[in-house]
Design an enzyme around this catalytic site. Structure first.
Site, short mmCIF file in Angstrom:
data_model
loop_
_atom_site.label_atom_id
_atom_site.label_comp_id
_atom_site.label_asym_id
_atom_site.label_seq_id
_atom_site.Cartn_x
_atom_site.Cartn_y
_atom_site.Cartn_z
N SER A 131 0.81 -1.27 -0.02
CA SER A 131 -0.21 -0.05 -0.03
C SER A 131 0.88 1.34 0.07
O SER A 131 1.72 1.26 0.41
CB SER A 131 -0.94 -0.06 1.12
OG SER A 131 -1.65 1.13 1.19
N LYS A 185 -4.50 -6.65 3.35
CA LYS A 185 -4.75 -5.70 2.60
C LYS A 185 -5.99 -5.33 2.06
O LYS A 185 -6.34 -4.15 1.85
CB LYS A 185 -3.83 -5.97 1.25
CG LYS A 185 -3.66 -4.87 0.30
CD LYS A 185 -3.20 -3.66 0.73
CE LYS A 185 -3.31 -2.17 -0.42
NZ LYS A 185 -3.79 -2.24 -1.34
N HIS A 188 -7.55 -3.61 4.73
CA HIS A 188 -6.90 -2.32 4.73
C HIS A 188 -7.71 -1.32 3.54
O HIS A 188 -8.18 -0.24 3.98
CB HIS A 188 -5.32 -2.29 4.19
CG HIS A 188 -5.03 -1.02 3.86
ND1 HIS A 188 -5.14 -0.43 2.48
CD2 HIS A 188 -3.99 -0.31 4.40
CE1 HIS A 188 -4.46 0.81 2.33
NE2 HIS A 188 -3.80 0.91 3.45
N ASN A 189 -8.09 -1.92 2.38
CA ASN A 189 -8.85 -1.02 1.57
C ASN A 189 -10.23 -0.85 1.84
O ASN A 189 -10.79 0.24 1.62
CB ASN A 189 -8.83 -1.88 0.13
CG ASN A 189 -7.51 -1.76 -0.60
OD1 ASN A 189 -6.41 -1.57 0.01
ND2 ASN A 189 -7.37 -1.85 -2.04
N GLU A 192 -10.24 2.01 4.06
CA GLU A 192 -9.72 3.10 3.06
C GLU A 192 -11.06 3.90 2.59
O GLU A 192 -11.35 5.11 2.78
CB GLU A 192 -8.87 2.81 2.19
CG GLU A 192 -8.48 3.46 0.95
CD GLU A 192 -7.39 2.87 -0.30
OE1 GLU A 192 -6.48 2.30 0.13
OE2 GLU A 192 -7.95 2.72 -1.51
C1 6PG Z 1 -3.16 1.21 -1.56
C2 6PG Z 1 -4.60 1.40 -2.31
C3 6PG Z 1 -4.52 0.74 -3.77
C4 6PG Z 1 -5.83 0.87 -4.43
C5 6PG Z 1 -6.50 2.10 -4.69
C6 6PG Z 1 -7.69 2.15 -5.55
O1 6PG Z 1 -3.24 0.87 -0.50
O2 6PG Z 1 -2.23 1.63 -2.23
O3 6PG Z 1 -5.56 0.70 -1.79
O4 6PG Z 1 -4.20 -0.59 -3.68
O5 6PG Z 1 -5.53 0.02 -5.73
O6 6PG Z 1 -6.93 2.98 -3.63
O7 6PG Z 1 -8.57 1.43 -5.13
P1 6PG Z 1 -10.20 1.79 -5.87
O8 6PG Z 1 -9.95 2.12 -7.47
O9 6PG Z 1 -10.86 0.70 -5.58
O10 6PG Z 1 -10.69 3.04 -5.07
#
Ligand code: 6PG
Length: 470
Positions: A131, A185, A188-189, A192
């Protein structure tokens, strides 16, 4: 071909791959890249500057033969079928004991399948979350590896060198067997998504009910970023609000179409949480909001049919205080849901996750890095069997101080028709979790009424069924 034995191989020289391999090379390892696209190969060699330190080839045999054994090869290619085809293209050239690392956002069950398959070929496979976006890959990402613990020792020095550092500690750690890395991960997303949704809602209410300009919101976010809300997402939101469009010189943020896109990791988090029976509504609603936002035509039509309440105006300082409290509350609840999911997944999939360690490696490099993670890490360090983050005394104290302002903010949103679904769902989750009695008695009775599904009682043990109709 230069006669050097390279320490690390990387397949997929797109932005992430190129940045990651240059990061590895900067840390003193000799690194060799591979991509079928000759222009990407050439540009890496040019950028790397020293072929003994960074080299590349579009020929898979040259690539594999350049690596010292056991080979450590990382794939940074789009998740899905491409990973399988890259694995198949490299596999015939590998030797027993070599290590393949998938650094993309692969779905965790795909990682389990690949790990099993490659084990049968005596190849170690690491599903590894990375990430931090393109900048993180170049300067120090947060790295979340899962797979064989023994084999991890061989990649550990490289990962620890390239990972982001938080007060000198590398933001990487072995997380667990099989797909533990990809799973962590994925969550994590999900977190996010939740934090991004909350941040956007707070921007919206400040604008609509406080009459804040973009630059005033920028100042507010920048000041919050110096306090308990310090985080990458709050920081970049402040930055975003200062950016001018090069052509019109208007604030760029005002020209960006309000249609959310997604690659699917947030949705996977929600889907899997449903499978586990763990509620993560702050994350679910963030996925839903990307979907609602994408219904742009329908929204335009509906906006014509239905009128909206007149917006009341709230004094700036009053709104700012409530907004900060609300965002902080939403952040805590969203992390709490994500960690709850991780703790359940750890049991379900036998990952044996160390939640304190996960919070630690998220303190720098990754998209959800935030000062709050320090307290989260301490909470799980103090009690590794903590069943819910909101039961920790430090978290409870913080939540109690915010809750009245959160209620006011949600009420303002509802009254004025400003949608605050992330915040509202976080509050509803909190109110439900803290309710000794929920109206589920009615639902249980209804189920029993129409389907003889039975129910339990508060006054006696056992399973009961009632003939509800005379
Ligand atoms: C990271 C992000 C990355 C992710 C983007 C886009 O940790 O660097 O999570 O892995 O691909 O944030 O995600 P979306 O296109 O689903 O918003």
């Amino acid at each position: 071909m230069v006669e050097v034995s390279y320490d690390f191989g990387l397949v997929g020289l797109g932005v992430m791959g190129r940045n990651f391999i240059l990061n590895v090379a900067d840390k003193g390892f000799n690194a060799f890249g591979h991509d079928l696209d000759e222009t990407k190969v050439k540009s890496l060699i040019e950028e790397g500057g020293n072929v003994n330190n960074v080299n590349a080839s579009s020929n898979v045999t040259d690539f594999v033969n350049s690596l010292s054994t056991p080979r450590k090869i990382m794939l940074l290619v789009p998740a899905g079928k491409i990973v399988d085809s890259v694995v198949e293209s490299i596999l015939p050239h590998l030797d027993s004991g070599d290590i393949l690392i998938d650094g993309g956002n692969s779905f965790f069950t795909d990682t389990d399948r690949r790990e099993e398959y490659l084990k049968s070929k005596e190849i170690h496979f690491f599903g590894t979350g990375v990430s931090g976006g393109a900048k993180g890959a170049r300067l120090g990402p947060s790295i979340m590896p899962g797979g064989s613990k023994e084999a991890y020792k061989m990649v550990q020095p490289i990962f620890e060198a390239v990972a982001a550092k938080f007060k000198g500690e590398p933001c990487v750690a072995y997380l667990g067997p099989k797909s533990a890395g990809n799973y962590v991960k994925m969550v994590h997303n999900g977190i996010e998504y939740g934090l991004m949704q909350l941040t956007s809602e707070i921007y919206d209410i400040l604008k609509k009910l406080g009459g804040y300009s973009n630059s005033e919101i920028q100042e507010l976010f920048a000041s919050w970023n110096k306090g308990r809300l310090q985080s990458f997402l709050v920081n970049i939101t402040a930055d975003i609000l200062t950016k001018k469009d090069e052509i019109t010189r208007a604030d760029l943020v005002d020209l960006i179409l309000d249609k959310g896109k997604q690659k699917g990791t947030g949705k996977w988090t929600s889907q899997n949480a449903m499978d586990l029976g763990i509620p993560i509504p702050s994350i679910d609603i963030a996925v839903t909001m990307r979907e609602i936002s994408a219904l742009k035509k329908e929204r335009d039509t509906a906006a014509e049919i239905y009128s909206r309440p007149n917006l009341e105006q709230i004094a700036k300082s009053e709104l700012a205080k409530r907004a900060e409290q609300s965002l902080f509350f939403g952040f805590i609840v969203t992390y709490a849901q994500g960690f709850h999911q991780l703790s359940e997944a750890s049991k379900e999939y036998s990952y044996e996750l160390n939640l304190s360690l996960i919070a630690k490696i998220w303190r720098a490099g990754c998209i959800i890095r935030a000062s709050l993670l320090e307290d989260i890490s301490s909470a799980y360090e103090k009690d590794s069997s903590l069943s819910h983050l909101l039961f920790n005394d430090v978290m409870a104290k913080q939540i109690k101080l915010t809750i009245s302002d959160v209620r006011q903010t949600v009420a303002l949103g509802i009254k004025n028709g400003v949608p605050l679904p992330g915040l509202t769902n976080s509050l509803t989750y909190f109110d439900s979790l803290t309710s000794k009695r929920l109206p589920m008695n009615i639902i249980q009775a209804q189920r029993d009424y129409f389907g003889s599904h039975t129910y339990e009682r508060t006054d006696r043990d056992g399973i009961f069924h009632t003939h509800w109709e005379e």
